[in-house]
Design a protein around this motif. Structure first.
Motif, mmCIF file in Angstrom:
data_model
loop_
_atom_site.group_PDB
_atom_site.id
_atom_site.type_symbol
_atom_site.label_atom_id
_atom_site.label_comp_id
_atom_site.label_asym_id
_atom_site.label_seq_id
_atom_site.Cartn_x
_atom_site.Cartn_y
_atom_site.Cartn_z
ATOM 1 N N LEU A 70 35.973 42.266 40.579
ATOM 2 C CA LEU A 70 36.710 41.063 40.185
ATOM 3 C C LEU A 70 37.127 41.057 38.716
ATOM 4 N N ASN A 111 38.528 35.878 39.794
ATOM 5 C CA ASN A 111 38.213 34.763 40.683
ATOM 6 C C ASN A 111 36.910 34.111 40.220
ATOM 7 N N GLU A 131 35.058 31.271 42.308
ATOM 8 C CA GLU A 131 34.480 31.669 43.598
ATOM 9 C C GLU A 131 33.832 33.051 43.559
ATOM 10 N N ARG A 132 33.431 33.516 42.389
ATOM 11 C CA ARG A 132 32.921 34.881 42.272
ATOM 12 C C ARG A 132 31.699 35.142 43.137
ATOM 13 N N LYS A 142 31.042 33.932 46.009
ATOM 14 C CA LYS A 142 31.478 34.056 47.396
ATOM 15 C C LYS A 142 31.861 35.515 47.685
ATOM 16 N N HIS A 143 32.437 36.188 46.703
ATOM 17 C CA HIS A 143 32.901 37.562 46.864
ATOM 18 C C HIS A 143 31.902 38.599 46.358
ATOM 19 N N VAL A 144 31.093 38.217 45.367
ATOM 20 C CA VAL A 144 30.092 39.116 44.775
ATOM 21 C C VAL A 144 28.780 38.328 44.689
ATOM 22 N N GLU A 154 35.330 49.289 43.151
ATOM 23 C CA GLU A 154 35.960 49.339 44.472
ATOM 24 C C GLU A 154 35.955 50.776 44.988
#
Length: 149
Positions: A56, A66, A69-70, A72-74, A136
């Protein structure tokens, strides 16, 4: 200035967020190698800096793409706060504003609250800007291949 008169725990949420110097180093992966892991990768035990960062993190601007909402993703993203910043001291750079304020030091001249520009952290060479790559596609088991210290 508030960072000279308040402790970290006395800061408002806005002051806390503004204190961030935008260097991005807190989003760059570190490996804490114990004796066995260190031996396996040919390194000394301890915390080692890699050149990989959270997917991110915008690697040019050193801003989270992000932030709101970080988690939520990490899910394992560490949120620095007044309570845990002391525990993070061994992996935060000495120039980190949170670390400096905690230690009773002033902000660096390149900090945006002093300079008036969010670009001075990059211009001073204190940020991770264009020095790191996204995680990634990198397997966690391969992170030792990316140690740079």
């Amino acid at each position: 200035p508030y960072w000279e008169t308040k402790t970290l725990s006395e800061m408002t949420p806005r002051e806390w967020e503004d204190l961030c110097d935008g260097c991005g180093w807190c989003c760059v992966f570190k490996l804490d190698l114990d004796e066995e892991d260190a031996k396996d990768v040919g390194r000394a035990p301890g915390v080692h800096q890699t050149n990989t960062c959270c997917r991110l993190l915008d690697t040019a601007t050193c801003r989270c793409s992000n932030y709101v909402e970080r988690h939520k993703h990490v899910p394992d993203c560490i949120v620095l706060n007044a309570e845990n910043v002391g525990e993070a001291v061994d992996w935060l750079p000495e120039s980190c504003a949170y670390r400096r304020v905690k230690d009773g030091k002033g902000l660096e001249d390149w900090h945006w609250l002093v300079s008036g520009s969010r670009e001075t952290v990059h211009e001073a060479g204190k940020s991770a800007s264009n020095r790191v790559i996204s995680d990634e596609g990198i397997d966690d088991d391969d992170l030792a291949d990316y140690i740079v210290d």
